[in-house]
Design a protein around this motif. Structure first.
Motif, mmCIF file in Angstrom:
data_model
loop_
_atom_site.group_PDB
_atom_site.id
_atom_site.type_symbol
_atom_site.label_atom_id
_atom_site.label_comp_id
_atom_site.label_asym_id
_atom_site.label_seq_id
_atom_site.Cartn_x
_atom_site.Cartn_y
_atom_site.Cartn_z
ATOM 1 N N LEU A 76 39.283 -8.844 45.432
ATOM 2 C CA LEU A 76 38.327 -7.746 45.299
ATOM 3 C C LEU A 76 37.064 -8.218 44.584
ATOM 4 C CD1 LEU A 76 37.449 -4.726 45.396
ATOM 5 C CD2 LEU A 76 38.592 -4.467 43.169
ATOM 6 N N TRP A 77 37.234 -9.010 43.545
ATOM 7 C CA TRP A 77 36.091 -9.533 42.781
ATOM 8 C C TRP A 77 35.166 -10.329 43.708
ATOM 9 C CZ3 TRP A 77 35.551 -9.068 37.278
ATOM 10 C CH2 TRP A 77 34.448 -9.750 36.742
ATOM 11 N N ALA A 78 35.748 -11.220 44.499
ATOM 12 C CA ALA A 78 34.955 -12.051 45.415
ATOM 13 C C ALA A 78 34.230 -11.184 46.448
ATOM 14 C CB ALA A 78 35.850 -13.079 46.105
ATOM 15 N N LYS A 79 34.932 -10.187 47.006
ATOM 16 C CA LYS A 79 34.328 -9.291 47.988
ATOM 17 C C LYS A 79 33.210 -8.469 47.353
ATOM 18 C CE LYS A 79 34.006 -7.217 51.999
ATOM 19 N NZ LYS A 79 33.596 -7.979 53.202
ATOM 20 N N SER A 80 33.426 -8.037 46.120
ATOM 21 C CA SER A 80 32.428 -7.227 45.413
ATOM 22 C C SER A 80 31.166 -8.038 45.137
ATOM 23 C CB SER A 80 33.005 -6.664 44.113
ATOM 24 O OG SER A 80 34.173 -5.911 44.369
ATOM 25 N N GLN A 97 46.190 -11.478 42.458
ATOM 26 C CA GLN A 97 45.533 -12.061 43.639
ATOM 27 C C GLN A 97 44.656 -11.010 44.325
ATOM 28 O OE1 GLN A 97 46.739 -15.138 42.187
ATOM 29 N NE2 GLN A 97 45.565 -15.379 44.075
ATOM 30 N N ASN A 98 45.145 -9.783 44.376
ATOM 31 C CA ASN A 98 44.363 -8.669 44.917
ATOM 32 C C ASN A 98 43.092 -8.481 44.089
ATOM 33 O OD1 ASN A 98 44.068 -6.629 46.860
ATOM 34 N ND2 ASN A 98 45.328 -5.136 45.773
ATOM 35 N N ALA A 117 40.418 0.083 43.028
ATOM 36 C CA ALA A 117 39.418 -0.934 42.677
ATOM 37 C C ALA A 117 39.085 -0.892 41.180
ATOM 38 C CB ALA A 117 38.155 -0.724 43.510
ATOM 39 N N ASN A 118 39.031 0.312 40.601
ATOM 40 C CA ASN A 118 38.756 0.420 39.160
ATOM 41 C C ASN A 118 39.835 -0.268 38.328
ATOM 42 O OD1 ASN A 118 37.479 3.816 39.475
ATOM 43 N ND2 ASN A 118 36.341 1.902 39.493
ATOM 44 N N ILE A 119 41.087 -0.183 38.796
ATOM 45 C CA ILE A 119 42.186 -0.838 38.078
ATOM 46 C C ILE A 119 42.114 -2.352 38.277
ATOM 47 C CG2 ILE A 119 44.697 -0.973 37.771
ATOM 48 C CD1 ILE A 119 44.854 1.857 39.067
ATOM 49 N N LEU A 120 41.934 -2.778 39.513
ATOM 50 C CA LEU A 120 41.869 -4.215 39.808
ATOM 51 C C LEU A 120 40.695 -4.875 39.092
ATOM 52 C CD1 LEU A 120 42.662 -4.074 43.633
ATOM 53 C CD2 LEU A 120 44.143 -5.064 41.855
#
Length: 320
Positions: free
Chosen positions: A308-312, A303-304, A189-192
């Motif tokens: 992740l951004w939307a979920k966060s 896309q991942n 997640a830190n990378i994404l």
């Protein structure tokens, strides 16, 4: 440009670099890499704001940083930030916004590793909540303070090889908790986060990169007994032998902080933007036989990163 490597230290990387007039924010300045990162920057004239959960501990740990600031012409101050509490995250961000001074670079260095199962103040799984969601909310809230042409350096880890993010079950509600899988998810997640932050802000010259500091013996391993560390190193070495790589070696703290400092102050922003860095270089893609070196494709997948951004945003209850 000088080619740095796994043995390079913060002092090697910053040799001859003048950071006077530059302002940095570094989270996690109560131990290890955060203290060394701050020390190296102020020693070269930078103004550094450190963030820490335990202010008394941070004050004691950063005495050497204040001495280096005096000698190097920089300055150092500390703000309270508990990444496991969104109330604390928002209070810290509000304080910095009210202060109004910008930052050339934000380095999200704080984190926890292989913690037993637990939950943050807001009910998130401890590692994902602290390592990713706390920084996600904090950095996005102060994004306007990052100067045009500035940088975000997100500390990740080769631990991202352990697991991709699981956006369907981020809190292990439907699966058995494994501390290393949880750590791997948080580091992916830190990378994404860096990938998507870079995409969103590069239009104004702000670039974001993720950093693997290397294996360092710091307080990060406080949740592990000696046997667990030895077992992990043997697992890493087995993968290294299979890949024809050299055996794992611990780095010193100045070597571990070198890639953060290189990304923050030395590297070409166009080369590191949206990338994963290790040993003061841009890392290549990892394949199944590459041990723990390089970066897994899922951690750079745009896309991942968007998902992740939307979920966060959904999890922290804010849109950025």
């Amino acid at each position: 440009m000088t080619q740095f490597n796994a043995k390079s230290t913060t002092d090697d990387v910053l040799a001859g670099v003048d950071l006077s007039g530059k302002r940095f924010l570094v989270t996690g300045v109560s131990a290890g890499l955060g203290v060394e990162t701050a020390r190296a920057l102020v020693a070269h004239g930078a103004d550094v704001v450190g963030a820490a959960r335990d202010l008394a501990k941070a004050e004691a740990a950063t005495a050497e940083v204040r001495e280096a600031a005096k000698a190097g012409g920089g300055s150092f101050e500390i703000v309270a930030l508990d990444l496991a509490s969104l109330a604390s995250v928002r209070a810290a961000a509000d304080k910095l916004i009210a202060d109004g001074r910008g930052f050339d670079v934000v380095i999200t260095n704080a984190g926890v590793m292989a913690a037993p199962f637990g939950k943050t103040a807001d009910g998130f799984e401890t590692q994902f909540g602290t390592n990713h969601l706390g920084h996600f909310a904090f950095v996005n809230r102060i994004a306007s303070l990052i100067e045009d042409g500035g940088r975000l350096v997100s500390l990740a880890s080769a631990g991202h090889h352990f697991a991709d993010v699981d956006l369907g079950d981020p809190g292990f509600d439907r699966s058995d908790y494994d501390p290393w899988v949880a750590y791997g998810r948080s580091k992916t997640a830190n990378i994404l986060f860096a990938v998507e932050f870079d995409r969103r802000h590069r239009g104004r010259g702000v670039r974001a990169a993720a950093v693997h500091p290397g294996g360092i013996q710091t307080e990060l391993s406080r949740h592990l007994d000696d046997g667990a560390i030895e077992a992990l190193i043997e697992q890493i070495n087995a993968a290294a032998r299979a890949a024809g790589d050299e055996a794992f070696e611990f780095k010193s703290i100045p070597q571990g902080a070198a890639t953060s400092v290189w990304a923050a102050a030395v590297a070409d922003p166009a080369e590191i933007g949206g990338r994963y860095l290790e040993d003061c270089q841009v890392a290549g893609l990892a394949n199944e036989g590459s041990g723990n070196r390089g970066v897994r494709a899922y951690a750079l997948d745009p896309q991942n990163a968007k998902a992740l951004w939307a979920k966060s945003e959904e999890m922290v209850g804010e849109r950025f």
